[in-house]
Scaffold this motif. Structure first.
Motif, PDB file in Angstrom:
ATOM      1  N   ASP A  99     -12.778   1.320  -1.713  1.00 49.13           N
ATOM      2  CA  ASP A  99     -12.629  -0.114  -1.939  1.00 49.13           C
ATOM      3  C   ASP A  99     -12.068  -0.368  -3.330  1.00 49.13           C
ATOM      4  O   ASP A  99     -11.135  -1.132  -3.516  1.00 49.13           O
ATOM      5  N   ASN A 102      -8.358   1.235  -3.947  1.00 47.23           N
ATOM      6  CA  ASN A 102      -7.306   0.402  -3.358  1.00 47.23           C
ATOM      7  C   ASN A 102      -7.167  -0.919  -4.110  1.00 47.23           C
ATOM      8  O   ASN A 102      -6.061  -1.425  -4.312  1.00 47.23           O
ATOM      9  N   GLU A 103      -8.301  -1.469  -4.521  1.00 42.28           N
ATOM     10  CA  GLU A 103      -8.276  -2.780  -5.179  1.00 42.28           C
ATOM     11  C   GLU A 103      -7.613  -2.703  -6.554  1.00 42.28           C
ATOM     12  O   GLU A 103      -6.752  -3.528  -6.888  1.00 42.28           O
ATOM     13  N   ALA A 106      -3.956  -2.169  -6.248  1.00 35.60           N
ATOM     14  CA  ALA A 106      -3.272  -3.393  -5.802  1.00 35.60           C
ATOM     15  C   ALA A 106      -3.051  -4.328  -6.992  1.00 35.60           C
ATOM     16  O   ALA A 106      -1.992  -4.959  -7.109  1.00 35.60           O
ATOM     17  N   PRO A 115       5.887  -1.290  -5.514  1.00 38.61           N
ATOM     18  CA  PRO A 115       5.276  -1.057  -4.204  1.00 38.61           C
ATOM     19  C   PRO A 115       4.037  -0.182  -4.340  1.00 38.61           C
ATOM     20  O   PRO A 115       3.893   0.555  -5.321  1.00 38.61           O
ATOM     21  N   LEU A 116       3.166  -0.266  -3.354  1.00 36.46           N
ATOM     22  CA  LEU A 116       1.946   0.548  -3.334  1.00 36.46           C
ATOM     23  C   LEU A 116       1.738   1.051  -1.910  1.00 36.46           C
ATOM     24  O   LEU A 116       1.793   0.273  -0.963  1.00 36.46           O
ATOM     25  N   ALA A 117       1.524   2.352  -1.783  1.00 36.60           N
ATOM     26  CA  ALA A 117       1.207   2.921  -0.461  1.00 36.60           C
ATOM     27  C   ALA A 117      -0.258   3.330  -0.476  1.00 36.60           C
ATOM     28  O   ALA A 117      -0.652   4.190  -1.268  1.00 36.60           O
ATOM     29  N   THR A 118      -1.054   2.711   0.388  1.00 38.85           N
ATOM     30  CA  THR A 118      -2.490   2.990   0.403  1.00 38.85           C
ATOM     31  C   THR A 118      -2.833   3.994   1.500  1.00 38.85           C
ATOM     32  O   THR A 118      -2.151   4.089   2.520  1.00 38.85           O
ATOM     33  N   ASN A 119      -3.934   4.703   1.272  1.00 40.41           N
ATOM     34  CA  ASN A 119      -4.517   5.605   2.262  1.00 40.41           C
ATOM     35  C   ASN A 119      -3.518   6.604   2.834  1.00 40.41           C
ATOM     36  O   ASN A 119      -3.334   6.707   4.042  1.00 40.41           O
ATOM     37  N   THR A 132       3.003   9.942   4.503  1.00 39.97           N
ATOM     38  CA  THR A 132       2.337   9.574   5.751  1.00 39.97           C
ATOM     39  C   THR A 132       1.047   8.890   5.380  1.00 39.97           C
ATOM     40  O   THR A 132       0.295   9.383   4.538  1.00 39.97           O
ATOM     41  N   ARG A 133       0.822   7.712   5.969  1.00 39.79           N
ATOM     42  CA  ARG A 133      -0.405   6.977   5.655  1.00 39.79           C
ATOM     43  C   ARG A 133      -1.107   6.573   6.950  1.00 39.79           C
ATOM     44  O   ARG A 133      -0.498   6.557   8.013  1.00 39.79           O
ATOM     45  N   GLN A 135      -2.868   4.233   9.687  1.00 42.11           N
ATOM     46  CA  GLN A 135      -2.855   2.886  10.241  1.00 42.11           C
ATOM     47  C   GLN A 135      -4.034   2.812  11.186  1.00 42.11           C
ATOM     48  O   GLN A 135      -4.473   3.823  11.708  1.00 42.11           O
TER      49      GLN A 135
END
Lengths: 325, 257
Positions: A99, A102-103, A106, A115-119, A132-133, A135
């Motif tokens: 949490d 990612n926060e 961001a 840009p930000l690529a999460t997970n 690869t992330r 979904q």
């Protein structure tokens, strides 16, 4: 040599996140590929925490300090991280996809309009970077390109198996004094309530979970009993919280808690995608279900077919019998 | 009091989701769609806040999505939203997080210029499908407003929002001045079901359309695929209560008893 790979070092009031090893390992591997040093960013914690990063391959810890930054603040941490990024020109910045991870990323990405690529589960440095992330909480994967000079990435939890620490030296400390706006400082945690003692759903070694098949709030008594015997916690599926049988804090799933216990005992849970993605990081899964074709049974390591209201008490009784014997 | 809730149309959680032939999107042929779960709770939270406010107020629900997202807007109206706004994504597909945030920011700015500022803008903590964890934060920054994510409770009084959020180590309490942006987590409430009257009323509300063509961001999808499934059969420990002994053998083997 390229600019450093920066990792965000999560902590809570100076207590380093138990999951830090995952991002240290992922960051270290990326740094090797880029022939870059691995450096960490620590916002607001005591400098004493730096010692905890010895033997982890971290060469420099960038400690961001502000006299009025006393607790976690998403915008303030994001600003602190951005200040270090602007000051040291990293090749990439990584945080764990928690949490907070990612926060904070961001906030940093928003401030810097990057840009930000999460997970992410995999990243490949190239022009452009490919990754690869996850979904749908992990039930689908998305291959992406990240078109930027400065990739900001978070790595999905429970994906990187941590490397053991070595006997390397403690990192160098570099302290940064940052300016924070009144609004950023006001966004800190102002107070805390009821810090839970003991094992939580997220940290329990055994989670005994119930789904629609439990049938009622009272039906969970037998699960509570078994969880108690195994020093574990009781969890539940979304159907259960939607029926008001248990609090949402017990919900395992994409919109609840993602767990990774040694053993997950799923009783009367069909295993819909929403639930599965919250439980799939479990080391082992035992499914108890009347339906041998249920998704949870098919994906489990062990299965018992039948009525959980008979089976769960029988397991508890067998544990008690062996203990007394 | 004026609250804006930003929602997203997503395939119903729980469904097995197929992938389109070009591997760029989900196959929506046999899918039911819904409002992303955190956002369904955000709509409920907004309606409760307005119901609890002495002066009453408006709950505006906004979505960026295909024209079919009208379904999610009307659902929001059936449970208490008073105004509906659609930012259409033309030609199918979806926007990346930066583009989405730019479009929503443009739309919020236009809505506020027309009808006055929103005291609160609510988002879901993250969308159920893309899970980017950033659109709300980006909009908050663009509008220069404070943002707290992960809200498990929201109290509003005298231009201050108090937000509680649960962590592994307890509950964190934030107090931020309005106008503010809050990301809501499922579990903050149990969303109400629409009443018959609500359903009928929702059909009559006009949906405002706001066209915008945001600049694309740096993160672009190239392919969707399914993770490799581990093809292992479960070990059957038996049927009924007689299996208890085999189960406890496993527990002992794993060192968990």
């Amino acid at each position: 040599m390229s600019g450093p790979v920066l990792i965000l070092c999560e902590h809570d009031g100076g207590v380093i996140s138990p999951e830090l090893e995952q991002i240290l390992t992922a960051g270290g591997r990326l740094a090797q590929r880029l022939d870059a040093p691995l450096e960490a960013v620590l916002v607001g914690a005591e400098e004493a925490v730096v010692g905890a990063l010895a033997g982890r391959g971290v060469q420099v810890v960038h400690h961001v300090a502000h006299p009025e930054l006393l607790d976690y603040g998403p915008a303030a941490w994001g600003a602190g991280l951005a200040a270090v990024i602007e000051g040291c020109g990293p090749s990439a910045v990584l945080a764990l996809g928690t949490d907070r991870g990612n926060e904070v990323m961001a906030h940093t990405a928003s401030r810097m309009d990057l840009p930000l690529a999460t997970n992410c589960v995999e990243v490949t440095p190239a022009i452009p970077w490919t990754l690869t992330r996850v979904q749908w909480g992990g039930s689908l994967l998305e291959d992406c390109t990240l078109d930027t000079d400065l990739p900001l990435l978070t790595m999905a939890r429970h994906v990187t198996e941590p490397d053991p620490p070595n006997s390397g030296p403690a990192p160098l400390l570099r302290t940064w004094s940052v300016e924070l706006s009144a609004a950023e400082l006001a966004g800190q945690v102002q107070a805390r309530e009821s810090v839970e003692q003991g094992v939580t759903l997220a940290t329990a070694a055994v989670v005994v979970s119930g789904g629609r098949g439990v049938g009622s709030a009272e039906g969970f008594t037998v699960l509570e009993d078994l969880a108690g015997l195994l020093s574990g916690r009781v969890g539940c599926s979304r159907a259960v919280t939607n029926n008001g049988w248990r609090s949402h804090t017990d919900q395992v799933g994409q919109t609840g808690t993602r767990i990774a216990p040694e053993l997950y005992i799923a009783c009367g849970i069909s295993g819909a995608v929403q639930h599965w993605v919250g439980a799939m990081a479990s080391k082992r899964i035992l499914a108890v279900n009347t339906d041998p074709a249920a998704n949870m049974v098919v994906k489990a390591d062990y299965a018992v077919i039948g009525d959980l209201h008979e089976i769960v008490p029988a397991i508890a009784a067998e544990i008690r019998r062996r203990r007394s014997g | 009091m004026r609250i804006l809730v930003c929602v997203k149309r997503v395939p119903a959680p729980g469904a097995r989701i197929g992938i389109s032939d070009d591997e760029l999107d989900v196959d929506s042929t046999h899918l039911g769609f819904t409002t992303s779960p955190h956002e369904e709770c955000a709509v409920e939270a907004a309606v409760c806040l307005v119901e609890g406010a002495e002066e009453g107020g408006d709950v505006v629900v906004l979505t960026a999505g295909p024209p079919a997202a009208e379904e999610q807007l009307r659902y929001a109206a059936s449970v208490g939203a008073t105004e509906l706004v659609l930012v259409p994504i033309h030609g199918g597909g979806s926007w990346d997080p930066q583009a989405t945030a730019r479009a929503l920011t443009d739309c919020v700015t236009a809505l506020e210029a027309q009808d006055g500022p929103f005291d609160l803008i609510l988002f879901g903590n993250e969308s159920a499908d893309a899970g980017g964890y950033q659109v709300g934060v980006r909009v908050a920054h663009a509008l220069d407003r404070p943002m707290v994510n992960g809200a498990k409770s929201i109290e509003y009084s005298d231009s201050v929002v108090v937000v509680r959020r649960a962590t592994d180590r307890g509950v964190e309490i934030y107090e931020i001045p309005t106008p503010a942006v809050v990301g809501v987590r499922e579990g903050i409430n149990l969303p109400r079901y629409p009443t018959m009257r609500g359903r009928l009323a929702s059909k009559k509300i006009t949906i405002t359309t706001f066209d915008t063509f945001p600049e694309a961001g740096g993160l672009q999808r190239r392919r969707l695929h399914r993770p490799a499934e581990t093809a292992s059969e479960p070990i059957m420990l038996g049927g009924g209560p007689d299996a208890a002994s085999a189960v406890v053998d496993v527990l002992e083997e794993l060192g968990l008893t």
